[in-house]
Write a protein that holds these residues in place. Structure first.
Motif, PDB file in Angstrom:
ATOM      1  N   MET A  66       0.849  -1.172   0.000  1.00  0.00           N
ATOM      2  CA  MET A  66       0.000   0.000   0.000  1.00  0.00           C
ATOM      3  C   MET A  66       0.890   1.229   0.000  1.00  0.00           C
ATOM      4  O   MET A  66       1.859   1.316   0.748  1.00  0.00           O
ATOM      5  CB  MET A  66      -0.932  -0.011   1.207  1.00  0.00           C
ATOM      6  N   LEU A  67       0.551   2.182  -0.850  1.00  0.00           N
ATOM      7  CA  LEU A  67       1.331   3.407  -1.029  1.00  0.00           C
ATOM      8  C   LEU A  67       0.472   4.602  -0.635  1.00  0.00           C
ATOM      9  O   LEU A  67      -0.648   4.751  -1.119  1.00  0.00           O
ATOM     10  CB  LEU A  67       1.787   3.539  -2.482  1.00  0.00           C
ATOM     11  N   HIS A  68       0.994   5.447   0.260  1.00  0.00           N
ATOM     12  CA  HIS A  68       0.312   6.675   0.655  1.00  0.00           C
ATOM     13  C   HIS A  68       1.233   7.851   0.352  1.00  0.00           C
ATOM     14  O   HIS A  68       2.376   7.888   0.822  1.00  0.00           O
ATOM     15  CB  HIS A  68      -0.034   6.649   2.142  1.00  0.00           C
ATOM     16  N   VAL A  69       0.728   8.796  -0.430  1.00  0.00           N
ATOM     17  CA  VAL A  69       1.498   9.983  -0.795  1.00  0.00           C
ATOM     18  C   VAL A  69       0.849  11.189  -0.125  1.00  0.00           C
ATOM     19  O   VAL A  69      -0.356  11.417  -0.289  1.00  0.00           O
ATOM     20  CB  VAL A  69       1.528  10.169  -2.325  1.00  0.00           C
ATOM     21  N   PRO A  70       1.600  11.965   0.639  1.00  0.00           N
ATOM     22  CA  PRO A  70       1.006  13.096   1.364  1.00  0.00           C
ATOM     23  C   PRO A  70       0.562  14.197   0.410  1.00  0.00           C
ATOM     24  O   PRO A  70       1.110  14.336  -0.695  1.00  0.00           O
ATOM     25  CB  PRO A  70       2.154  13.570   2.264  1.00  0.00           C
ATOM     26  N   PRO A  71      -0.422  14.993   0.799  1.00  0.00           N
ATOM     27  CA  PRO A  71      -0.920  16.055  -0.086  1.00  0.00           C
ATOM     28  C   PRO A  71       0.128  17.115  -0.406  1.00  0.00           C
ATOM     29  O   PRO A  71       0.007  17.810  -1.425  1.00  0.00           O
ATOM     30  CB  PRO A  71      -2.098  16.649   0.694  1.00  0.00           C
ATOM     31  N   SER A  72       1.156  17.239   0.425  1.00  0.00           N
ATOM     32  CA  SER A  72       2.198  18.239   0.179  1.00  0.00           C
ATOM     33  C   SER A  72       3.199  17.796  -0.890  1.00  0.00           C
ATOM     34  O   SER A  72       4.056  18.591  -1.304  1.00  0.00           O
ATOM     35  CB  SER A  72       2.957  18.533   1.478  1.00  0.00           C
ATOM     36  N   TYR A  73       3.122  16.531  -1.321  1.00  0.00           N
ATOM     37  CA  TYR A  73       4.100  16.003  -2.290  1.00  0.00           C
ATOM     38  C   TYR A  73       4.079  16.815  -3.574  1.00  0.00           C
ATOM     39  O   TYR A  73       3.010  17.147  -4.108  1.00  0.00           O
ATOM     40  CB  TYR A  73       3.773  14.543  -2.602  1.00  0.00           C
ATOM     41  N   GLN A  74       5.263  17.115  -4.099  1.00  0.00           N
ATOM     42  CA  GLN A  74       5.403  17.829  -5.364  1.00  0.00           C
ATOM     43  C   GLN A  74       6.206  16.968  -6.330  1.00  0.00           C
ATOM     44  O   GLN A  74       7.289  16.490  -6.002  1.00  0.00           O
ATOM     45  CB  GLN A  74       6.103  19.177  -5.157  1.00  0.00           C
ATOM     46  N   VAL A  75       5.667  16.781  -7.509  1.00  0.00           N
ATOM     47  CA  VAL A  75       6.320  15.954  -8.526  1.00  0.00           C
ATOM     48  C   VAL A  75       7.722  16.491  -8.802  1.00  0.00           C
ATOM     49  O   VAL A  75       7.913  17.694  -8.999  1.00  0.00           O
ATOM     50  CB  VAL A  75       5.487  15.930  -9.820  1.00  0.00           C
TER      51      VAL A  75
END
Length: 208
Positions: free
Chosen positions: A1-10
């Motif tokens: 399972m992968l969780h990416v935080p909302p602050s992540y920037q490509v």
């Protein structure tokens, strides 16, 4: 399972935390147990919860047994998964961290023992060890938690769930501190029923 935080920037290298579940558990239960998705959102790290086949991480015995073959397969899985992750999100390779509960904690410390490891620091709960196989690994920054009333993996040592005898947890942590060349140790009370033992002034800032 992968969780990416909302602050992540490509395109921006982002820390990664892996969370390994305990024996008989699974990735989803590990995330529910720890609440780490909320922590990921708060602190801005990518969170990955791998899942073992039949809920059972395979740990090496060092005796070139069938268990070691299975353990190598698990490590190959984790390596392949890390490669796939790098194709999906931008990971800061210098800030990858391993954590786990129970058997997942034991897996975390197996990874800490690797002489050519990719994790920067390690965190475990409910299962710890140190073995001569760890001697060739670099100093490992480590945080670890264990309940004094744990009946599954006794803090004083004894039989663990898979039938093996485990060393007393304080002895294992002292061995990690010695491995890290720590030269100072302090004890302090955290609240009324928790004691913090901290080994500091360690090589490579690898406090325990």
């Amino acid at each position: 399972m992968l969780h990416v935080p909302p602050s992540y920037q490509v395109g921006t290298p982002t820390p990664l935390v892996m969370a390994f579940h305990g024996m008989g558990s699974n990735a989803n239960q590990q995330l529910l147990l720890t609440g780490m998705t909320t922590t990921s959102d708060t602190h801005g790290f990518i969170l990955v919860a791998p899942e073992a086949r039949s809920g059972q991480w395979q740990l090496p015995t060092g005796a070139e047994t069938a268990a070691d073959t299975a353990a190598n397969a698990d490590f190959a899985y984790l390596t392949a998964m890390a490669t796939d992750l790098n194709d999906m999100v931008c990971i800061d390779r210098t800030r990858q961290y391993a954590s786990g509960m129970s058997l997942g904690s034991a897996l975390t410390l197996v990874l800490a023992c690797a002489p050519n490891r990719t994790f920067a620091a390690f965190g475990g709960v409910g299962a710890a060890f140190y073995s001569p196989a760890c001697d060739n690994a670099p100093p490992a920054p480590l945080i670890y938690f264990h309940g004094t009333a744990d009946a599954v993996v006794p803090i004083a040592g004894g039989l663990a769930p898979l039938g093996q005898t485990v060393a007393a947890i304080p002895d294992s942590m002292s061995a990690w501190a010695a491995h890290n060349d720590c030269t100072a140790v302090t004890q302090s009370s955290i609240g009324t029923d928790v004691t913090l033992t901290a080994w500091t002034a360690c090589a490579n800032d690898a406090d325990v």
